[in-house]
Design an enzyme around this catalytic site. Structure first.
Site, mmCIF file in Angstrom:
data_model
loop_
_atom_site.group_PDB
_atom_site.id
_atom_site.type_symbol
_atom_site.label_atom_id
_atom_site.label_comp_id
_atom_site.label_asym_id
_atom_site.label_seq_id
_atom_site.Cartn_x
_atom_site.Cartn_y
_atom_site.Cartn_z
ATOM 1 C CG HIS A 173 0.995 2.564 -1.057
ATOM 2 N ND1 HIS A 173 0.937 1.985 -2.320
ATOM 3 C CD2 HIS A 173 0.422 1.761 -0.223
ATOM 4 C CE1 HIS A 173 0.040 0.867 -2.145
ATOM 5 N NE2 HIS A 173 -0.048 0.868 -0.797
ATOM 6 N NE ARG A 182 8.618 1.858 -16.891
ATOM 7 C CZ ARG A 182 8.790 0.836 -17.484
ATOM 8 N NH1 ARG A 182 7.479 0.174 -17.993
ATOM 9 N NH2 ARG A 182 9.624 0.301 -17.722
ATOM 10 C CD GLU A 236 -3.638 9.331 -2.159
ATOM 11 O OE1 GLU A 236 -2.949 9.657 -3.312
ATOM 12 O OE2 GLU A 236 -3.859 8.147 -2.253
ATOM 13 N N GLY A 287 -3.215 12.631 -12.125
ATOM 14 C CA GLY A 287 -2.385 13.605 -11.562
ATOM 15 C C GLY A 287 -3.326 14.490 -10.674
HETATM 16 C C1 GRF Z 1 -2.830 7.983 -5.783
HETATM 17 O O1 GRF Z 1 -3.928 6.984 -5.032
HETATM 18 C C2 GRF Z 1 -1.271 7.439 -5.217
HETATM 19 O O2 GRF Z 1 -1.553 6.970 -3.762
HETATM 20 C C3 GRF Z 1 -1.048 6.132 -5.848
HETATM 21 O O3 GRF Z 1 -1.508 6.539 -7.202
HETATM 22 C C4 GRF Z 1 -2.833 7.507 -7.184
HETATM 23 C C5 GRF Z 1 -2.574 8.661 -7.930
HETATM 24 O O4 GRF Z 1 -3.538 9.262 -8.161
HETATM 25 N N1 GRF Z 1 0.544 6.051 -6.056
HETATM 26 P P1 GRF Z 1 -3.323 10.743 -9.216
HETATM 27 O O5 GRF Z 1 -3.067 10.457 -10.293
HETATM 28 O O6 GRF Z 1 -2.547 11.514 -8.055
HETATM 29 O O7 GRF Z 1 -4.913 11.295 -8.953
#
Ligand code: GRF
Length: 228
Positions: A110, A92, A175, A13
């Site tokens: 992603h 999922r 991200e 998270g």
């Molecule tokens: C991230 O790398 C995101 O791109 C992918 O899952 C990961 C989640 O990371 N969909 P977090 O749980 O937000 O730290």
């Protein structure tokens, strides 16, 4: 009005945290109404608790099939008063039942520059392939995995000697910037879908937005605005 979101997560998270932090700082105009996890051990639940955000675990194994599980999630999200859904490490696939309930209002992040390296190992696959540039993508969600229209992408160059964990860390850092930015554009009603192309409309004020002080690790497009 603030974007009323439900965040779906299955694990750590850290993206949820970046959204909560930007909202608390007043940079992101979003109200996280619910954090929903399908795994009881997801650390995202603790992050929600620490932030005083309503949170709920619906273990998918408790449901007979994918539709009944997704129907329970739709009900919980509606009950919470959210009308946009943010996937943040949610592991999922969503059924049409779920996607139709929040049509055009479900987004995902992603860890690769789509359409390269879709799937659950995006960063590791890019590292193993030996690419020179990878990154991350925020996109609208369609039924086909990692396929929906792209909202924003960040490029992250690979350092020749770094291992996959170091690379993942640098992708994650980007991200945490592009996801809140994409949500702010959604909150502002500035994302206009034109076929597969997402166009970014100017702010309602008509004034050119101030840019972020730096461009991130290398390049983000559309450019990050001030605060992100
Ligand atoms: C991230 O790398 C995101 O791109 C992918 O899952 C990961 C989640 O990371 N969909 P977090 O749980 O937000 O730290």
């Amino acid at each position: 009005m603030a974007l009323r979101v439900a965040v779906l997560a299955s694990g750590n998270g850290s993206n949820l945290q970046s959204i909560l932090d930007k909202a608390a700082a007043g940079v992101l105009d979003a109200d996280v109404r619910l954090v929903l996890c399908n795994r009881p051990d997801a650390y995202a639940l603790q992050r929600a608790a620490q932030a005083g955000v309503p949170h709920l675990c619906l273990p998918h194994g408790d449901f007979a099939d994918r539709e009944s599980f997704d129907a329970a999630m739709v009900a919980a999200i509606r009950e919470a008063g959210a009308d946009a859904v943010v996937l943040a490490g949610y592991m999922r696939l969503l059924t049409p039942l779920f996607l139709n309930a929040f049509a055009g209002r479900v987004v995902n992040i992603h860890p690769a520059v789509l359409p390269a390296f879709p799937g659950v190992r995006g960063a590791a696959d890019a590292h193993a392939y030996g690419v020179k540039i990878t990154g991350c993508t925020v996109h609208f969600v369609e039924e086909k995995m990692d396929h929906g229209p792209v909202i924003i992408q960040a490029a992250v160059p690979l350092n020749p000697e770094e291992d996959v964990e170091a690379l993942k860390g640098r992708i994650h850092a980007m991200e945490h910037r592009i996801y809140p930015q994409a949500l702010q554009w959604l909150a502002q009603g500035r994302l206009v879908l034109d076929g597969r192309t997402v166009r970014l409309a100017p702010p309602a004020s008509g004034e050119a937005p101030a840019r972020a002080a730096d461009r991130g690790d290398w390049l983000v497009w559309p450019p990050l605005e001030a605060g992100f």
